[in-house]
Design a protein around this motif. Structure first.
Motif, mmCIF file in Angstrom:
data_model
loop_
_atom_site.group_PDB
_atom_site.id
_atom_site.type_symbol
_atom_site.label_atom_id
_atom_site.label_comp_id
_atom_site.label_asym_id
_atom_site.label_seq_id
_atom_site.Cartn_x
_atom_site.Cartn_y
_atom_site.Cartn_z
ATOM 1 N N ASP A 44 17.656 5.121 9.349
ATOM 2 C CA ASP A 44 16.780 4.117 9.882
ATOM 3 C C ASP A 44 16.212 4.721 11.350
ATOM 4 N N GLY B 204 13.786 7.062 10.660
ATOM 5 C CA GLY B 204 12.471 6.291 10.074
ATOM 6 C C GLY B 204 11.740 5.848 11.408
ATOM 7 N N HIS C 77 9.777 8.649 13.034
ATOM 8 C CA HIS C 77 8.531 9.017 11.957
ATOM 9 C C HIS C 77 7.691 8.136 12.125
ATOM 10 N N LEU D 116 8.288 3.024 6.957
ATOM 11 C CA LEU D 116 8.938 4.036 7.621
ATOM 12 C C LEU D 116 10.247 3.381 8.256
ATOM 13 N N HIS D 117 9.950 2.250 8.932
ATOM 14 C CA HIS D 117 11.066 1.680 9.860
ATOM 15 C C HIS D 117 12.081 1.189 8.631
ATOM 16 N N GLY E 81 12.187 1.250 4.988
ATOM 17 C CA GLY E 81 12.242 1.565 3.650
ATOM 18 C C GLY E 81 12.208 0.515 2.634
ATOM 19 N N ARG F 77 10.861 9.304 3.400
ATOM 20 C CA ARG F 77 11.394 8.141 3.601
ATOM 21 C C ARG F 77 11.858 7.710 2.374
#
Length: 293
Positions: free
Chosen positions: A155, A158, A161, A206-207, A209, A251
């Motif tokens: 995470d 993530g 990214h 991205l945060h 999933g 991800r």
């Protein structure tokens, strides 16, 4: 812990299943052979000499099996190699199965003995299941997750990214203040669509999933959405879209890694508490049996 000398996952799993069946049948056959030559009665009774002997041996094996817990607590001490402990843990666990079955006379008995035996069988089954998972899933991780990362950091990576994706899209739809006469790479309705894609689909995915319920979690949907954007944006934005798609795919691989790690370790959530409960009832069963023996 890998089992057997073969590199084949199927071969290692079959080795576990054959070992489990073979040890159990061999133990029962040995007890039956003793009965056939008149050494003891058949079927065995828990209170008979054979039943008591098997009960004591089974209890000692269970105590040994539970020693793996303090072994983990003091793993910094020189208490032997972890692999050696695991090998003994597995083999003694398999040997314990026919010993306890013979002790129980292949029956359940009263409420306490029934619950204890059921817990023992569940502990054995969950241990075999966990061993099978260890033969298959680590190799699956290596083959399917080339970008594997530390599970606890997924995470956080993530979020990192997501910040990168936000900057990349902003660079396409805005111009820096020092370039007043320049035009953004993407403008108008297409810029609004790109920003909405970023804010509504890409960044949540991205945060978080799979937990975001974003369609980008599905490879087919993700490919279609990125292909639609790629057809619409100018050539100067293609490289940025490639990077955004790469981040989404990364991800997705980490989501797969999370699922595999769950199945690789979740059996312990069943095996460990069942082992503690079974061991506690075993002690109670032994104390009660001593009173009436």
């Amino acid at each position: 812990m890998l089992v057997g000398k073969t590199n084949s996952v199927r071969g290692r799993i079959l080795s576990i299943l054959f070992a489990t069946a073979g040890v159990t049948l061999a133990g029962v056959a040995l007890a039956a052979a003793g009965a056939a030559v008149g050494a003891w009665a058949w079927p065995p009774q828990p209170s008979s000499p054979l039943g008591v002997f098997c009960g004591v041996v089974g209890g000692l094996i269970v105590i040994f099996e539970m020693l793996i817990l303090p072994r983990k607590w003091f793993r910094g001490q020189r208490l032997g190699r972890t692999r050696t402990w695991l090998q003994w843990h597995v083999w003694m666990g398999l040997i314990c199965l026919p010993v306890i079955l013979v002790h129980a006379g292949f029956g359940f008995g009263g409420p306490l003995t029934t619950v204890t035996l059921v817990l023992f069988l569940l502990v054995t089954a969950s241990g075999v299941w966990g061993l099978i998972m260890q033969q298959w899933l680590p190799q699956k991780l290596l083959e399917e997750i080339p970008g594997e990362t530390i599970a606890s950091q997924i995470d956080r990576m993530g979020d990192y990214h997501a910040d990168e994706a936000a900057r990349l899209v902003s660079a396409l739809v805005t111009v820096p203040p020092e370039a007043e006469s320049a035009e953004p790479v993407v403008s108008g309705p297409l810029a609004a669509e790109l920003v909405a894609f970023r804010d509504d689909l890409l960044l949540p995915y991205l945060h978080s999933g799979d937990r975001s319920n974003s369609p980008l979690a599905t490879p087919t949907d993700a490919e279609q959405r990125f292909a639609r954007l790629r057809e619409a944006v100018p050539g100067a934005a293609q490289q940025t879209l490639d990077r955004l798609q790469e981040l989404a795919e990364l991800r997705r691989r980490w989501d797969t890694q999370t699922r595999i790690n769950f199945w690789l370790h979740n059996w312990l959530l069943l095996h460990l508490p069942l082992s503690v409960g079974m061991s506690s009832l075993m002690v109670l069963h032994a104390v009660r049996a001593m009173k009436f023996w």
